[in-house]
Enzyme design. Structure first.
Site, PDB file in Angstrom:
ATOM      1  CB  CYS A 182      -2.382  -2.982   4.966  1.00 38.66           C
ATOM      2  SG  CYS A 182      -4.074  -2.461   4.795  1.00 38.66           S
TER       3      CYS A 182
ATOM      4  CE  LYS B 182      -3.938  -4.290   0.495  1.00 35.11           C
ATOM      5  NZ  LYS B 182      -4.353  -3.468   1.677  1.00 35.11           N
TER       6      LYS B 182
ATOM      7  CG  ASP C 247      -1.884  -1.227   1.285  1.00 34.44           C
ATOM      8  OD1 ASP C 247      -1.969  -2.043   0.031  1.00 34.44           O
ATOM      9  OD2 ASP C 247      -2.936  -1.225   1.877  1.00 34.44           O
TER      10      ASP C 247
HETATM   11  C1  VGL Z   1      -4.775   0.564   5.499  1.00 35.68           C
HETATM   12  C2  VGL Z   1      -6.123   1.594   7.087  1.00 35.68           C
HETATM   13  C3  VGL Z   1      -7.303   1.299   6.316  1.00 35.68           C
HETATM   14  C4  VGL Z   1      -3.312  -0.024   5.545  1.00 35.68           C
HETATM   15  C5  VGL Z   1      -5.626   0.377   5.073  1.00 35.68           C
HETATM   16  O1  VGL Z   1      -3.153  -0.152   4.268  1.00 35.68           O
HETATM   17  O2  VGL Z   1      -2.660  -0.026   6.488  1.00 35.68           O
HETATM   18  N1  VGL Z   1      -5.071   1.063   6.824  1.00 35.68           N
HETATM   19  N2  VGL Z   1      -7.021   0.642   5.008  1.00 35.68           N
END
Ligand code: VGL
Ligand code: ZN
Length: 203
Positions: free
Chosen positions: A151, A103, A14
């Protein structure tokens, strides 16, 4: 010790504008500083013929993951928007050629790159990630990115559960730290699961 080889994958979690750019809707403190560090890892991984994979949070406009619909998070990483794009300074060759796992596209709110969780039924379904890694005969994973306590943690725990020899790169990840101590607890959970804690400065 050599960190990368053909049996190893670098999984970059991410590293997207909404997390890594200070103007992102869920900007992680210091997230942008990771880009050059992770680019150096990409170069090393590539030089040693390791597999490189990016995961991307990839939400619909409306999902129970978002505060508007009862979830914990501001709107972020909506599929196809600026916020969901990889940070523009990410190694261009890797950004175009490496495998990407999106995702959440159907509104799932799982955090892991390996599984997605239906927010209403709680049911989890696998993403293609495990298959991609198995097809490439990958046995070892090096995981970094955003965010440590969501994540990265979820991806690393699933990886260990699936039997991959898993390491995280401590200086190439940052926490959201919604509650004080979340980062520390995440690191302890990962250690307890047999995940190795490395640094990019270890060669
Ligand atoms: C994430 C919060 C919400 C992450 C993704 O990538 O860690 N954190 N969605
Ligand atoms: Zn998300």
């Amino acid at each position: 010790m050599q960190r990368y080889d053909r049996g190893t994958a670098l999984v970059i979690v991410d590293l997207q504008n909404d997390f890594a750019d200070p103007a992102g809707s869920l900007a992680v403190h210091g997230g942008g500083n990771l880009v050059p560090i992770i680019n150096a890892e990409i170069a090393m991984a590539r030089a040693n013929e390791a597999t490189i994979v990016f995961t991307q949070d990839w939400h619909p406009e409306s999902t129970p993951h978002f505060a508007n619909d009862g979830g914990p998070w501001p709107v972020h990483c909506v599929a196809g928007t600026w916020g969901a794009e990889l940070h523009p300074d990410v190694d261009a060759e890797a950004a175009t050629t490496a495998h990407r796992v999106h995702k959440g596209a159907s509104g799932e709110d799982g955090y892991s790159g390996f599984t997605m969780r239906d927010p209403t039924t709680g049911q989890t379904t696998p993403t293609e990630l495990a298959g991609v890694l198995r097809d490439a005969a990958i046995e070892r994973l090096v995981i970094c990115g955003l965010a440590t306590d969501y994540c990265v943690k979820a991806t690393a725990l699933d990886a260990a559960r699936l039997g991959f020899e898993t390491a995280i790169l401590l200086d190439a990840m940052r926490p959201v730290e919604l509650n004080r101590g979340d980062e520390q607890r995440a690191l302890e959970e990962m250690t307890a699961a047999g995940i190795h804690s490395w640094s990019t400065r270890m060669r």
